[in-house]
Scaffold this active site. Sequence first.
Site, PDB file in Angstrom:
ATOM      1  N   SER A 116     -95.867 -67.936  98.311  1.00 12.75           N
ATOM      2  CA  SER A 116     -94.814 -67.295  97.524  1.00 12.75           C
ATOM      3  C   SER A 116     -95.251 -67.191  96.070  1.00 12.75           C
ATOM      4  O   SER A 116     -95.456 -68.205  95.399  1.00 12.75           O
ATOM      5  CB  SER A 116     -93.518 -68.092  97.625  1.00 12.75           C
ATOM      6  OG  SER A 116     -92.570 -67.591  96.709  1.00 12.75           O
ATOM      7  N   HIS A 125     -95.926 -63.343  99.653  1.00 14.51           N
ATOM      8  CA  HIS A 125     -94.463 -63.345  99.730  1.00 14.51           C
ATOM      9  C   HIS A 125     -93.889 -63.149  98.333  1.00 14.51           C
ATOM     10  O   HIS A 125     -94.205 -63.908  97.407  1.00 14.51           O
ATOM     11  CB  HIS A 125     -93.977 -64.665 100.330  1.00 14.51           C
ATOM     12  CG  HIS A 125     -92.506 -64.690 100.578  1.00 14.51           C
ATOM     13  ND1 HIS A 125     -91.927 -64.154 101.716  1.00 14.51           N
ATOM     14  CD2 HIS A 125     -91.478 -65.185  99.833  1.00 14.51           C
ATOM     15  CE1 HIS A 125     -90.622 -64.330 101.667  1.00 14.51           C
ATOM     16  NE2 HIS A 125     -90.324 -64.949 100.527  1.00 14.51           N
ATOM     17  N   ASP A 173     -90.519 -62.908  96.058  1.00 13.71           N
ATOM     18  CA  ASP A 173     -89.097 -63.224  95.975  1.00 13.71           C
ATOM     19  C   ASP A 173     -88.442 -62.407  94.870  1.00 13.71           C
ATOM     20  O   ASP A 173     -88.650 -62.662  93.682  1.00 13.71           O
ATOM     21  CB  ASP A 173     -88.907 -64.712  95.684  1.00 13.71           C
ATOM     22  CG  ASP A 173     -89.283 -65.575  96.879  1.00 13.71           C
ATOM     23  OD1 ASP A 173     -88.754 -65.326  97.969  1.00 13.71           O
ATOM     24  OD2 ASP A 173     -90.120 -66.486  96.716  1.00 13.71           O
ATOM     25  N   MET A 206     -85.120 -61.555  92.971  1.00 13.91           N
ATOM     26  CA  MET A 206     -83.810 -62.149  92.710  1.00 13.91           C
ATOM     27  C   MET A 206     -83.120 -61.410  91.572  1.00 13.91           C
ATOM     28  O   MET A 206     -83.772 -61.029  90.599  1.00 13.91           O
ATOM     29  CB  MET A 206     -83.950 -63.624  92.364  1.00 13.91           C
ATOM     30  CG  MET A 206     -84.737 -64.440  93.374  1.00 13.91           C
ATOM     31  SD  MET A 206     -84.844 -66.171  92.860  1.00 13.91           S
ATOM     32  CE  MET A 206     -86.051 -66.800  94.036  1.00 13.91           C
ATOM     33  N   HIS A 242     -88.966 -60.125  99.826  1.00 19.31           N
ATOM     34  CA  HIS A 242     -87.712 -60.773 100.216  1.00 19.31           C
ATOM     35  C   HIS A 242     -86.662 -60.436  99.159  1.00 19.31           C
ATOM     36  O   HIS A 242     -86.717 -60.927  98.032  1.00 19.31           O
ATOM     37  CB  HIS A 242     -87.965 -62.289 100.304  1.00 19.31           C
ATOM     38  CG  HIS A 242     -86.757 -63.092 100.647  1.00 19.31           C
ATOM     39  ND1 HIS A 242     -86.747 -64.468 100.537  1.00 19.31           N
ATOM     40  CD2 HIS A 242     -85.534 -62.746 101.106  1.00 19.31           C
ATOM     41  CE1 HIS A 242     -85.562 -64.925 100.911  1.00 19.31           C
ATOM     42  NE2 HIS A 242     -84.808 -63.902 101.248  1.00 19.31           N
ATOM     43  N   MET A 247     -83.451 -60.956  97.619  1.00 19.70           N
ATOM     44  CA  MET A 247     -82.305 -61.848  97.423  1.00 19.70           C
ATOM     45  C   MET A 247     -81.405 -61.212  96.375  1.00 19.70           C
ATOM     46  O   MET A 247     -81.273 -61.695  95.245  1.00 19.70           O
ATOM     47  CB  MET A 247     -82.791 -63.229  96.989  1.00 19.70           C
ATOM     48  CG  MET A 247     -83.450 -63.991  98.115  1.00 19.70           C
ATOM     49  SD  MET A 247     -84.075 -65.598  97.582  1.00 19.70           S
ATOM     50  CE  MET A 247     -85.779 -65.156  97.260  1.00 19.70           C
ATOM     51  N   MET A 283     -84.026 -69.622 105.840  1.00 15.21           N
ATOM     52  CA  MET A 283     -84.121 -70.377 104.591  1.00 15.21           C
ATOM     53  C   MET A 283     -83.841 -71.850 104.870  1.00 15.21           C
ATOM     54  O   MET A 283     -82.810 -72.197 105.443  1.00 15.21           O
ATOM     55  CB  MET A 283     -83.115 -69.842 103.567  1.00 15.21           C
ATOM     56  CG  MET A 283     -83.370 -68.412 103.111  1.00 15.21           C
ATOM     57  SD  MET A 283     -84.996 -68.183 102.351  1.00 15.21           S
ATOM     58  CE  MET A 283     -84.906 -69.331 100.961  1.00 15.21           C
ATOM     59  N   ASP A 289     -88.905 -70.448 105.022  1.00 15.58           N
ATOM     60  CA  ASP A 289     -89.116 -70.502 103.579  1.00 15.58           C
ATOM     61  C   ASP A 289     -88.261 -71.617 102.985  1.00 15.58           C
ATOM     62  O   ASP A 289     -87.045 -71.640 103.164  1.00 15.58           O
ATOM     63  CB  ASP A 289     -88.722 -69.154 102.966  1.00 15.58           C
ATOM     64  CG  ASP A 289     -88.971 -69.083 101.471  1.00 15.58           C
ATOM     65  OD1 ASP A 289     -89.476 -70.056 100.901  1.00 15.58           O
ATOM     66  OD2 ASP A 289     -88.646 -68.036 100.870  1.00 15.58           O
TER      67      ASP A 289
END
Length: 220
Positions: free
Chosen positions: A8, A33, A35, A37, A66, A68, A137, A177
């Site tokens: 990540s 990966h 993330d 957000m 991903h 979020m 998660m 994750d």
Amino acid sequence: MTGIIAPSLLSCDFARLAEEIAAIEAAGADWLHLDVMDGRFVPNITFGMPIVAAMKKVSTKPLDTHLMIVEPDRYIEGFAEAGSDWITVHAEACPHLHRSLQAIRSTGAKAGVSLNPGTSLNAIEEVLGDCDQVLIMTVNPGFGGQNFIESGLKKIARLRRMIDELPSHQRPLISVDGGVKPGTVEKVVAAGADVLVAGSAVFKAPDYSQAIAELRSAFP
């Protein structure tokens, strides 16, 4: 099964982003990966499409993005155009989850769905055959370096059983994750994980190659 290791980038040194990507790819990473957000779905803000596009320019590995974020449908096409090979949305953020997964696939990207620790597998049972990946998660999303939530192991094992009942051409990968590191990784793999997302366990290690090899050794 050899398993997939997806470091990540949330835990990397962003001042040296291109160097960090080259280093983890040379160390044996299978995917990157990412993330994303927004400060609304989770209490943190990271990066958006321009950074994903920049990563795509220097990476040779699949980008596993991903989301979020709230209203992810608004941004699916943009993240696909930025270079995301996999796009995962949260079931909690998608009132029309089947439509969201179809929207991802229509861009040519692989479609994933993620579940927070407090969300039941019932939320995705009807769309399992429309997913390429299910991301469980095992921490509450928003920040790296959190402790592994042990109850996630039962959820992973139940999901493994659900997926194994599907026709072979409809079986998504199980990605995990949160708190994935030596001491927890063995249990995660035993429960049925195919993909390991690890931030601190890789980027805080003195030797990326050794860290990735140790994670991979958990697979049979």
